[in-house]
Enzyme design. Sequence first.
Site, mmCIF file in Angstrom:
data_model
loop_
_atom_site.group_PDB
_atom_site.id
_atom_site.type_symbol
_atom_site.label_atom_id
_atom_site.label_comp_id
_atom_site.label_asym_id
_atom_site.label_seq_id
_atom_site.Cartn_x
_atom_site.Cartn_y
_atom_site.Cartn_z
ATOM 1 N N HIS A 158 -2.636 9.686 -0.092
ATOM 2 C CA HIS A 158 -2.802 8.503 -0.930
ATOM 3 C C HIS A 158 -1.521 7.692 -1.076
ATOM 4 O O HIS A 158 -1.564 6.571 -1.582
ATOM 5 C CB HIS A 158 -3.324 8.910 -2.308
ATOM 6 N N ASP A 354 4.175 1.203 -1.876
ATOM 7 C CA ASP A 354 2.974 1.779 -2.480
ATOM 8 C C ASP A 354 1.972 2.118 -1.391
ATOM 9 O O ASP A 354 1.822 1.364 -0.419
ATOM 10 C CB ASP A 354 2.339 0.797 -3.467
#
Length: 452
Positions: A158, A354
């Site tokens: 993730h 991110d």
Amino acid sequence: MGRLVIVSNRVPDPRERNKPAGGLAVGLADALRTEPRCLWFGWSGKQTDFVGDPEPSLDEHGTVTYATIPLTPQQHRGYYQNFSNGILWPLCHYRLGLMNYGRSDWHQYLEVNRMFARTLKPLLKPDDIIWVHDYHLFPLAQALRELGVTAPIGFFLHIPFPPWSLFRALPCADALLEDMQAYNLIGVQTEEDCQNLWECMRIENETDASKVVACPIGIDPVAFAEEARDSDNGLEVKRLRESLHNEPLIIGVDRLDYSKGLEERFLGYERLLTRYPEHHRHVTYLQVAPISRGEVEEYRQLRRQLDETVGRINGAFAACDWTPIRYLTRPVQRQVLAGFYRMADVGLVTPLRDGMNLVAKEYVAAQNPDDPGALVLSHLAGAAPELGEALLVNPHDADDIADALHQALTMSREERKRRWNALNLEIRNTTAGTWARDFLAMLHRSRREGTA
């Protein structure tokens, strides 16, 4: 058809209401709804002094069985705090200077993964398919294979995956990459992450590129849009709206983490007020940043730094009836945030790095189609390749952020609607449901094709 077995470091408590929802929990919610039977296994969040393999606690809710285990304080410190969050997290976010490697932590990381495998194996059934999540569990498939598990095992990361030039700084990089070969399929968020991981494996003479796929995670935009509409008349949203006196609102929502670029974001807003004084007393910036990993010294230092920066900016620009930055370090319920997003004129999402950043997608989903806000987004967020109609900025450039904020605040309604329609189409094409469906379809194909 066998069960879906989900394995993650932390398992959410199904009884806990209004809990913060991270990217993993948001994404998996759709998979849990569509799978006829599911087992979710991982750490309970609790600690124990018991030495030895724990007995999993089982809790059935609907079609999902939650199986959780505790960690000892030593395991929590070595596996979770020191290696997962003290080594892998900064490494994967391109922050080598924050790494503090200790070989004992690496051994603890491996041992906890083996303990996960030993306690999970008795719960497995024939025809199960296993889906492992995130950097805490890179070696888990190899540990399961060593115990004789032959089921298809997929892995999804993730967070970002760095290039070999950075990943090689990890002393155990080669061993970690070798263990990852035990997965049938490895999913990452973006093509850049895919290329980085594939290149690391190629350099380590692991050349099965078909195992690595880019499969971006999404949200349920229809449900989130409905939640935003429903909460628009809620008490908290009304109070915020009344306090703004019909002036524009900029909103940012992030965990308090050095990867989120909060200091750089505050400096960009300060530059807006410096270079565009027409916005004085006519805009408010609300930053929600719940405290994360408060026991770690780097995070305590970050909080002190952010407190000082916010205080300095407010001290320099505030008036008796205007506070430029409203800064919250406590969690805000998800449904309340949805209403805040809907009323905000600008969504400010500028991480330094991110994996995806679902806040950007939630902000788009929450907007009023007749009068949407504008999204200012870091081009280093995993969402940037999908959300090209956002105002993309370099998060390290305060002037770039200031210019984008000014453009967003002065943009015509027609331009905002044009950009929002394109963004909304994108988030409706790539959802939590398509992410889970597509990844699991590829993993099921690996079972039929008999790949190892």
